[in-house]
Design a protein around this motif. Structure first.
Motif, PDB file in Angstrom:
ATOM      1  N   ILE A 389      -3.836  -0.700   9.422  1.00 15.32           N
ATOM      2  CA  ILE A 389      -3.827  -1.030   7.996  1.00 15.32           C
ATOM      3  C   ILE A 389      -5.209  -1.549   7.621  1.00 15.32           C
ATOM      4  N   MET A 390      -5.902  -0.814   6.749  1.00 13.30           N
ATOM      5  CA  MET A 390      -7.306  -1.099   6.445  1.00 13.30           C
ATOM      6  C   MET A 390      -7.497  -1.524   5.006  1.00 13.30           C
ATOM      7  N   ALA A 391      -8.652  -2.162   4.768  1.00 14.06           N
ATOM      8  CA  ALA A 391      -9.073  -2.486   3.407  1.00 14.06           C
ATOM      9  C   ALA A 391     -10.419  -1.837   3.146  1.00 14.06           C
ATOM     10  N   PHE A 392     -10.545  -1.160   1.983  1.00 10.84           N
ATOM     11  CA  PHE A 392     -11.876  -0.776   1.520  1.00 10.84           C
ATOM     12  C   PHE A 392     -12.588  -2.048   1.088  1.00 10.84           C
ATOM     13  N   SER A 393     -13.797  -2.246   1.598  1.00  5.30           N
ATOM     14  CA  SER A 393     -14.456  -3.529   1.353  1.00  5.30           C
ATOM     15  C   SER A 393     -15.652  -3.345   0.424  1.00  5.30           C
ATOM     16  N   ASN A 398     -11.602  -8.394  -2.165  1.00  6.41           N
ATOM     17  CA  ASN A 398     -11.327  -9.671  -1.487  1.00  6.41           C
ATOM     18  C   ASN A 398     -10.818  -9.437  -0.069  1.00  6.41           C
ATOM     19  N   GLY A 399     -10.802  -8.194   0.380  1.00  5.91           N
ATOM     20  CA  GLY A 399     -10.362  -7.882   1.742  1.00  5.91           C
ATOM     21  C   GLY A 399      -8.880  -7.620   1.854  1.00  5.91           C
ATOM     22  N   PHE A 400      -8.120  -7.942   0.805  1.00  4.82           N
ATOM     23  CA  PHE A 400      -6.673  -7.624   0.740  1.00  4.82           C
ATOM     24  C   PHE A 400      -5.895  -8.095   1.975  1.00  4.82           C
ATOM     25  N   LEU A 401      -6.268  -9.255   2.523  1.00  9.12           N
ATOM     26  CA  LEU A 401      -5.598  -9.702   3.752  1.00  9.12           C
ATOM     27  C   LEU A 401      -4.096  -9.888   3.539  1.00  9.12           C
ATOM     28  N   LEU A 402      -3.718 -10.572   2.449  1.00  2.68           N
ATOM     29  CA  LEU A 402      -2.284 -10.842   2.239  1.00  2.68           C
ATOM     30  C   LEU A 402      -1.519  -9.538   2.035  1.00  2.68           C
ATOM     31  N   GLU A 403      -2.146  -8.591   1.318  1.00  7.57           N
ATOM     32  CA  GLU A 403      -1.486  -7.296   1.112  1.00  7.57           C
ATOM     33  C   GLU A 403      -1.347  -6.551   2.441  1.00  7.57           C
ATOM     34  N   ARG A 404      -2.390  -6.607   3.266  1.00  6.24           N
ATOM     35  CA  ARG A 404      -2.301  -5.950   4.579  1.00  6.24           C
ATOM     36  C   ARG A 404      -1.181  -6.576   5.417  1.00  6.24           C
ATOM     37  N   MET A 405      -1.071  -7.898   5.331  1.00  5.41           N
ATOM     38  CA  MET A 405       0.006  -8.579   6.067  1.00  5.41           C
ATOM     39  C   MET A 405       1.380  -8.137   5.580  1.00  5.41           C
ATOM     40  N   MET A 406       1.522  -8.042   4.254  1.00  4.83           N
ATOM     41  CA  MET A 406       2.837  -7.651   3.710  1.00  4.83           C
ATOM     42  C   MET A 406       3.231  -6.253   4.182  1.00  4.83           C
ATOM     43  N   VAL A 407       2.255  -5.345   4.175  1.00  3.23           N
ATOM     44  CA  VAL A 407       2.550  -3.988   4.634  1.00  3.23           C
ATOM     45  C   VAL A 407       2.846  -3.973   6.131  1.00  3.23           C
ATOM     46  N   ALA A 408       2.120  -4.797   6.884  1.00  2.00           N
ATOM     47  CA  ALA A 408       2.372  -4.867   8.326  1.00  2.00           C
ATOM     48  C   ALA A 408       3.822  -5.262   8.588  1.00  2.00           C
ATOM     49  N   ARG A 409       4.274  -6.304   7.890  1.00  3.65           N
ATOM     50  CA  ARG A 409       5.647  -6.776   8.084  1.00  3.65           C
ATOM     51  C   ARG A 409       6.653  -5.683   7.724  1.00  3.65           C
ATOM     52  N   GLN A 410       6.342  -4.963   6.634  1.00  5.27           N
ATOM     53  CA  GLN A 410       7.200  -3.855   6.186  1.00  5.27           C
ATOM     54  C   GLN A 410       7.314  -2.792   7.293  1.00  5.27           C
ATOM     55  N   PHE A 444      -6.133   0.182   1.744  1.00  8.14           N
ATOM     56  CA  PHE A 444      -6.033  -0.534   0.477  1.00  8.14           C
ATOM     57  C   PHE A 444      -7.345  -0.442  -0.294  1.00  8.14           C
ATOM     58  N   GLY A 445      -7.279  -0.085  -1.566  1.00  9.43           N
ATOM     59  CA  GLY A 445      -8.422  -0.184  -2.464  1.00  9.43           C
ATOM     60  C   GLY A 445      -7.936  -0.798  -3.762  1.00  9.43           C
ATOM     61  N   GLN A 446      -8.883  -1.314  -4.554  1.00 14.35           N
ATOM     62  CA  GLN A 446      -8.501  -2.040  -5.763  1.00 14.35           C
ATOM     63  C   GLN A 446      -7.763  -1.131  -6.748  1.00 14.35           C
ATOM     64  N   ASP A 447      -8.281   0.099  -6.936  1.00 16.35           N
ATOM     65  CA  ASP A 447      -7.661   1.010  -7.904  1.00 16.35           C
ATOM     66  C   ASP A 447      -6.223   1.333  -7.512  1.00 16.35           C
ATOM     67  N   GLU A 448      -6.075   1.666  -6.231  1.00 13.56           N
ATOM     68  CA  GLU A 448      -4.743   2.031  -5.761  1.00 13.56           C
ATOM     69  C   GLU A 448      -3.790   0.840  -5.893  1.00 13.56           C
TER      70      GLU A 448
END
Lengths: 494, 494
Positions: A389-393, A398-410, A444-448
């Motif tokens: 699970i990656m973030a476009f930086s 902001n690195g989308f850490l919390l979003e990456r975590m949520m998807v990981a749990r999913q 993860f990217g901001q637009d998406e």
């Protein structure tokens, strides 16, 4: 944290290592062994433990150490190889040396009269280690034993069938060398070995798989003081080894042998065994090897050793070729020796309890089997993660850490193996490097994100962040698990 | 067979047993544990090891003993519980006491900078055993650890997510009690505990899960020589435990705390952790317990313990109720104590090598988890054999042993679990007794055999040889495997 600053590496002379003759097992090496023993990836349901289970085997797990007295007087001249625990007050204990003695102790202690049990565990021997050849002080054994008073040779035949089935499951061609302690005793007696030399001559003969006959004969005559003509007679008998029907015929047709009570009893057992092995379709894997003696004290009937060499079926018949043919039977350097062995031990349990419980069993040398199968092992590392699970930086990311975590749990909750960089703002090259050889990326990217979506990109076979043509498919967060499963084409299992 | 006739049971004073604090595991007890750890019968893919794998964990297996020096100075006042091996020449070794120290030794030895590893193995402690409560000297641990330098608290949060996922998989309601060593140090400093008493007061506080506050306070004041007013302040802080947001609020709003550097660092960690636990959907399982101290020396940051009690969410607020509320938190007699525990240990690996490798990990108490889940376990023994192969034993019957063997091999080769009586001429009642609770019987009779057929009879739920109405269906030998599979409705798996 009193010890925070002490560094062992600073102590002069201390080398950070595992104890002599031991090693760590990690990752694919460990998974490979588990696979052969238990799981169903490489060999499907055809693993060692599944063969044990279809014969009605009950698993047993005993403590790694036993009371020292339990192990005493069981291992003959190998007794000095037993590891003892220090006397720290209380009972004196030793590490288990094999799985047979703990099984016998358990039978006697629980007063069990009949059982089929298997045990897969490490055993300990203070032997000279040879790690490169897979000979360790801590190594695995995998035992199946049948205890109980049954009609003769039926359980013995089932054990040999289990051996055949295990190596069929592992697709490994083997020969089961068999012999019988009473036949060996009879053969020695008829050859003229005095009673008091029986065991030492038997030990010398047991070295036929490591030495030539001329070396074994030298040991018998010069070291053990056997008459040369007696040794020659033994050599003459022993070179008859090979086809089970021919060896039986030879022994039965010799009036000298058939007059010996031990030999008669052993031959009766072997005739029964052959008929059972025919019914069980195992007889074609068996070779009757009169030089097989087995070191351990406790065997009392059938004994056997399994080697990877296919049966030759040839029996040397010209007397003068005895020595020559034995020399030809020296093992190939590539061979690891026996990969399983065992036999009947009818008196061991009686040493612990009031009732003697007849037993027969086999011990598989797991580490040696792994060594033999090693060539066949797929060297390519299988990915141990399905989705990275990656973030476009970008600058404003902001690195989308919390979003990456949520998807990981999913994904975890759906049984999908997933990872993400443990950084608040990971950079893209690092993330692609971490995802090397993995099948999928969620990006993860901001637009998406604003549109409630992520990008799902197939990474294999070669991941490259510069591969800008394929930015992956847009997937809504709700559909992510389904889409990932579709792309992985997995049925979620262990 | 020199030892054939010696019987240990005859030796005066020798009791045949396993060493103190150890036990054998057999059959369904063992299968039950394996099921929770590895296999997929009861919990489908939701086993402990499958959770580890979906987080990218690599399995590790280390020797059962380590060089004694590796274990030295790691276990504080528990060091005397380490089992040593006897000095038999060569290296001095000890049995492993936990799986954390061998992991740290391996990281340093192999110069590994980051890894997620899991290990499931037995560990050894010369403690006072209480076998009835599942406290043994040889017991299982099951560890998952994340090593590596990452952004703060991300790995810590993943470990807490793994804990939540494991117990969700096992369908067990838990509370994760968390605390932080630096918060504890800050709290003690602000309360007025002198530096030299920090560790002993911490040990006393750690007993809050076993004793009431008034007993703990007595130990602090009377045994450890703490001023009563300092002890009272500690009691006052500690009773604030419970809801993580409220405890954070309390600590952050107190100017005395926020001036303490340790406390500031710990609170910063905890705030980060809470945001991550929200994203990972774990925060509702967490309780902030300021009395949690953990005994082991090597923890340096977040610490945690998992209990089966559900979170209360209540925080006692009236000062005078401090003692009372603590007394209410005494454990239920039915509780087994913590079923998992762990924390961050950033300095342990540095004790072995040049580089400190930050680590955080959890250790699951497998035996205690099995005890807790015991009630839920299906007591009914599942049949361990699918088909019993029988012979009708009329006067002119030969017992059909060879035929029974041939059919057994046919079924085994198809992965079907099968057994037959190891008798040449078994009688029918004995065979029906052996087939008790098994699903199917294959029955040989002379008439059927002559026609190339056997009888296939469904036995469950109650087997009775007198049930003459159902003699089973006639099946040809070639169709037997298919018919058996159809009746068992099994897909052959392990």
């Amino acid at each position: 944290m009193a010890t925070k600053d002490s560094k062992m590496s600073r102590r002069p002379g201390f080398e950070l290592k595992t104890p002599k003759g031991t090693r760590d097992w990690v990752g694919s090496d460990l998974a490979w062994r588990e696979d052969i023993l238990f799981s169903s990836l490489t060999y499907k349901s055809q693993t060692i433990s599944s063969v044990f289970k279809r014969h009605g085997g009950t698993p047993l797990d005993t403590p790694v150490f036993e009371l020292k007295e339990v192990l005493a007087e069981k291992y003959g001249e190998d007794a000095h190889l037993v590891y003892d625990l220090a006397d720290q007050g209380g009972e004196i204990c030793s590490l288990r040396f094999d799985l047979t003695v703990p099984f016998a102790r358990w039978l006697a202690m629980k007063k069990i009269t009949h059982v089929k049990r298997y045990q897969i565990a490490k055993v300990y021997r203070r032997d000279q280690p040879a790690i490169s050849r897979g000979r360790l002080r801590e190594f695995h054994q995998c035992d199946f034993d049948i205890a109980g008073l049954y009609d003769p040779m039926i359980a013995d035949a089932e054990i040999l069938s289990i051996i055949a089935e295990v190596f069929e499951a592992l697709d490994l061609k083997i020969t089961i060398k068999i012999n019988h302690r009473q036949i060996l005793d009879g053969l020695f007696a008829v050859a003229g070995v005095p009673d008091e030399k029986m065991r030492s001559i038997s030990s010398a003969l047991d070295k036929m798989d490591k030495m030539s006959w001329s070396e074994v004969k030298r040991e018998m005559v010069q070291e053990k003081g056997l008459l040369e003509e007696v040794a020659d007679r033994i050599g003459d008998y022993v070179r008859r080894s090979g086809d089970i029907y021919e060896v039986l015929q030879f022994l039965e047709s010799n009036p000298g042998f058939s007059a010996n009570e031990n030999m008669k009893a052993g031959l009766h057992d072997m005739r029964l065994l052959v008929s059972y092995l025919e019914a069980l379709d195992v007889v074609n894997k068996v070779s009757f090897d009169l030089s097989l003696a087995r070191g351990l004290d406790y065997y009392s009937g059938l004994i056997f050793e399994i080697i990877t060499k296919p049966p030759s079926g040839n029996v040397a018949v010209v007397s003068g070729e005895g020595i020559q043919s034995s020399e030809q039977r020296k093992p190939e350097p590539s061979q690891v020796g026996s990969i399983a062995a065992g036999g009947r031990y009818d008196s061991l349990v009686g040493m612990y309890g009031k009732r003697p419980i007849p037993c027969v069993g086999v011990s598989f040398g797991v580490d040696r089997i792994c060594t033999v199968l090693e060539e066949r092992r797929e060297k390519a590392q299988k990915p141990k993660i399905d989705v990275y699970i990656m973030a476009f930086s970008g600058k404003d990311s902001n690195g989308f850490l919390l979003e990456r975590m949520m998807v990981a749990r999913q994904l975890w909750d759906a049984g999908i193996r997933a990872e993400f960089a443990a950084k608040v703002k990971p950079n893209l090259p690092q993330q692609f490097k971490a995802a090397k050889d993995l099948p999928l990326a969620v990006i993860f990217g901001q637009d998406e994100l604003s549109a409630g979506q992520v990008r799902l990109k197939v990474l294999l076979p070669d991941n490259d962040e510069n591969d800008t043509k394929d930015r992956g498919q847009l997937v809504s967060r709700e559909d992510l698990v389904e889409e990932v499963k579709k792309l992985l084409k997995i049925t979620i299992s262990n």
